[in-house]
Design an enzyme around this catalytic site. Sequence first.
Site, mmCIF file in Angstrom:
data_model
loop_
_atom_site.group_PDB
_atom_site.id
_atom_site.type_symbol
_atom_site.label_atom_id
_atom_site.label_comp_id
_atom_site.label_asym_id
_atom_site.label_seq_id
_atom_site.Cartn_x
_atom_site.Cartn_y
_atom_site.Cartn_z
ATOM 1 N N ARG A 21 11.376 -5.699 5.360
ATOM 2 C CA ARG A 21 11.064 -4.283 5.129
ATOM 3 C C ARG A 21 11.917 -3.387 6.014
ATOM 4 O O ARG A 21 12.162 -3.660 7.175
ATOM 5 C CB ARG A 21 9.593 -4.002 5.429
ATOM 6 C CG ARG A 21 9.296 -2.495 5.481
ATOM 7 C CD ARG A 21 7.859 -2.167 5.448
ATOM 8 N NE ARG A 21 7.099 -2.768 6.521
ATOM 9 C CZ ARG A 21 5.783 -2.762 6.575
ATOM 10 N NH1 ARG A 21 5.088 -2.178 5.617
ATOM 11 N NH2 ARG A 21 5.154 -3.331 7.580
ATOM 12 N N ARG B 294 -1.261 -9.531 12.783
ATOM 13 C CA ARG B 294 -1.789 -8.532 11.837
ATOM 14 C C ARG B 294 -2.614 -9.198 10.739
ATOM 15 O O ARG B 294 -3.614 -8.649 10.291
ATOM 16 C CB ARG B 294 -0.637 -7.709 11.243
ATOM 17 C CG ARG B 294 -0.174 -6.618 12.215
ATOM 18 C CD ARG B 294 1.249 -6.204 11.994
ATOM 19 N NE ARG B 294 1.497 -5.571 10.728
ATOM 20 C CZ ARG B 294 2.701 -5.420 10.196
ATOM 21 N NH1 ARG B 294 3.755 -5.862 10.837
ATOM 22 N NH2 ARG B 294 2.848 -4.822 9.036
ATOM 23 N N ARG C 242 11.079 -2.134 11.294
ATOM 24 C CA ARG C 242 9.963 -1.645 12.096
ATOM 25 C C ARG C 242 9.687 -2.594 13.260
ATOM 26 O O ARG C 242 9.799 -3.804 13.120
ATOM 27 C CB ARG C 242 8.709 -1.549 11.215
ATOM 28 C CG ARG C 242 8.407 -0.148 10.780
ATOM 29 C CD ARG C 242 7.290 -0.033 9.800
ATOM 30 N NE ARG C 242 6.083 -0.777 10.093
ATOM 31 C CZ ARG C 242 5.002 -0.749 9.335
ATOM 32 N NH1 ARG C 242 4.986 0.018 8.259
ATOM 33 N NH2 ARG C 242 3.948 -1.453 9.624
ATOM 34 N N LYS D 159 0.839 -1.212 0.000
ATOM 35 C CA LYS D 159 0.000 0.000 0.000
ATOM 36 C C LYS D 159 0.870 1.256 0.000
ATOM 37 O O LYS D 159 0.696 2.149 -0.827
ATOM 38 C CB LYS D 159 -0.914 0.013 1.239
ATOM 39 C CG LYS D 159 -1.876 -1.155 1.312
ATOM 40 C CD LYS D 159 -2.772 -1.078 2.525
ATOM 41 C CE LYS D 159 -2.084 -1.379 3.833
ATOM 42 N NZ LYS D 159 -1.635 -2.764 3.988
ATOM 43 N N ARG E 149 -9.617 0.799 7.977
ATOM 44 C CA ARG E 149 -9.179 -0.565 8.277
ATOM 45 C C ARG E 149 -10.248 -1.339 9.025
ATOM 46 O O ARG E 149 -10.050 -2.507 9.334
ATOM 47 C CB ARG E 149 -7.911 -0.521 9.127
ATOM 48 C CG ARG E 149 -6.627 -0.862 8.342
ATOM 49 C CD ARG E 149 -5.450 -0.791 9.282
ATOM 50 N NE ARG E 149 -4.273 -1.460 8.797
ATOM 51 C CZ ARG E 149 -3.285 -0.861 8.132
ATOM 52 N NH1 ARG E 149 -3.371 0.403 7.803
ATOM 53 N NH2 ARG E 149 -2.221 -1.548 7.768
HETATM 54 P P1 B4P Z 1 4.746 -1.614 2.123
HETATM 55 O O1 B4P Z 1 4.434 -0.768 0.952
HETATM 56 O O2 B4P Z 1 5.469 -0.978 3.276
HETATM 57 O O3 B4P Z 1 3.423 -2.354 2.706
HETATM 58 P P2 B4P Z 1 2.058 -1.814 3.397
HETATM 59 O O4 B4P Z 1 0.944 -2.562 2.733
HETATM 60 O O5 B4P Z 1 1.981 -0.328 3.365
HETATM 61 O O6 B4P Z 1 2.256 -2.293 4.940
HETATM 62 P P3 B4P Z 1 1.471 -2.263 6.330
HETATM 63 O O7 B4P Z 1 0.047 -2.680 6.156
HETATM 64 O O8 B4P Z 1 2.272 -3.109 7.256
HETATM 65 O O9 B4P Z 1 1.623 -0.791 6.910
HETATM 66 P P4 B4P Z 1 0.885 0.353 7.688
HETATM 67 O O10 B4P Z 1 1.935 1.317 7.971
HETATM 68 O O11 B4P Z 1 -0.313 0.822 6.926
HETATM 69 O O12 B4P Z 1 5.583 -2.880 1.574
HETATM 70 C C1 B4P Z 1 6.071 -3.893 2.436
HETATM 71 C C2 B4P Z 1 7.423 -4.420 1.926
HETATM 72 O O13 B4P Z 1 7.256 -5.097 0.658
HETATM 73 C C3 B4P Z 1 8.481 -3.338 1.652
HETATM 74 O O14 B4P Z 1 9.744 -3.834 2.031
HETATM 75 C C4 B4P Z 1 8.424 -3.097 0.128
HETATM 76 O O15 B4P Z 1 9.668 -2.673 -0.396
HETATM 77 C C5 B4P Z 1 8.058 -4.494 -0.383
HETATM 78 N N1 B4P Z 1 7.205 -4.472 -1.585
HETATM 79 C C6 B4P Z 1 6.169 -3.627 -1.839
HETATM 80 N N2 B4P Z 1 5.567 -3.930 -3.008
HETATM 81 C C7 B4P Z 1 6.232 -5.036 -3.495
HETATM 82 C C8 B4P Z 1 6.084 -5.852 -4.672
HETATM 83 N N3 B4P Z 1 5.119 -5.615 -5.589
HETATM 84 N N4 B4P Z 1 6.922 -6.897 -4.841
HETATM 85 C C9 B4P Z 1 7.887 -7.170 -3.920
HETATM 86 N N5 B4P Z 1 8.089 -6.431 -2.800
HETATM 87 C C10 B4P Z 1 7.275 -5.372 -2.576
HETATM 88 O O16 B4P Z 1 0.298 -0.256 9.081
HETATM 89 C C11 B4P Z 1 1.069 -0.533 10.226
HETATM 90 C C12 B4P Z 1 0.219 -0.659 11.488
HETATM 91 O O17 B4P Z 1 -0.311 0.642 11.879
HETATM 92 C C13 B4P Z 1 -1.024 -1.546 11.418
HETATM 93 O O18 B4P Z 1 -0.723 -2.909 11.633
HETATM 94 C C14 B4P Z 1 -1.890 -0.954 12.561
HETATM 95 O O19 B4P Z 1 -1.517 -1.450 13.832
HETATM 96 C C15 B4P Z 1 -1.607 0.523 12.493
HETATM 97 N N6 B4P Z 1 -2.615 1.222 11.682
HETATM 98 C C16 B4P Z 1 -2.386 1.797 10.453
HETATM 99 N N7 B4P Z 1 -3.531 2.295 9.951
HETATM 100 C C17 B4P Z 1 -4.505 2.038 10.873
HETATM 101 C C18 B4P Z 1 -5.907 2.279 10.910
HETATM 102 N N8 B4P Z 1 -6.549 2.875 9.893
HETATM 103 N N9 B4P Z 1 -6.612 1.876 12.012
HETATM 104 C C19 B4P Z 1 -5.996 1.277 13.047
HETATM 105 N N10 B4P Z 1 -4.667 0.992 13.074
HETATM 106 C C20 B4P Z 1 -3.924 1.368 11.991
#
Ligand code: B4P
Length: 235
Positions: free
Chosen positions: A146, A190, A179, A31, A107
Amino acid sequence: MSDGQTGVMTETASKDRLLVVCVMGPPGSGKGTQAVRIAETFGIDHLSTGDLLRQEIKDGTTLGGQAEKVINQGRLAPDEIVNQMIHQRIENLTGEGKGLLLDGYPRTVDQLEFLLRAVGDLGLQVQAFFFLDIKSDLLVERLMARMVCAQCAAVYNAISKPPLREGWCDLCGGRVGFRADDNREAIRKRFDVYLDQTEPILDAIEGRVNAIRIPADRSPQEIYEDIERHIREMP
Ligand code: B4P
């Protein structure tokens, strides 16, 4: 103006209504990786609730203190806190005249209803939910590798996309590290939370918001081009 990377013109100003879209998907589905590029291409704001919460934790605020433990355990921050965090930004939407890409929000179904009400109150609508669809077994190793910049939140991967200078951000020179919630136990939690609380959003938006499934077991570039095309083809 070109974004330099894709040669695509930023073009929100030429749209006759504000672009408001959400990117959702399981933890680590990419994302944040996609949201940064899409927001840049279309000249809209990128709002990541994960980044906002991590900033609160880093700043040592009361809100950050409340959120830190639950996030590190792989659970979600309380709806009231997250809704409150995004409310002001939604209210400013028409005033600022700039579109918005919500990354990792909503979420829960409660957050969804809050968002649709807040956007609807402004006479606007959420044009699309991009759902990054990928099986969880592909994601555990990705999340364990990551890395993020503590200063600008740029995302790296120790295996597939390490920073050019080990430990330091290519973009801002900040410290890059793992992280706290990217450990096996929290990741497992998660995924459970995602299935239980986030995936039901897909049923809840049916017939209300355009949900666009994006196969996410592809390269970041292919996924980006897919989302970009969908936005350009929006009526
Ligand atoms: P990211 O791009 O970092 O993945 P993400 O989906 O954004 O991650 P996440 O859901 O954990 O994060 P968030 O901060 O929202 O990519 C992950 C890895 O994969 C990286 O190393 C990247 O380089 C690699 N990658 C990406 N695309 C790729 C591809 N196509 N092929 C290969 N590799 C690839 O959430 C973190 C926490 O914050 C949650 O668990 C929750 O506790 C809290 N939180 C956030 N929003 C919330 C909400 N609305 N309500 C309540 N809690 C919330």
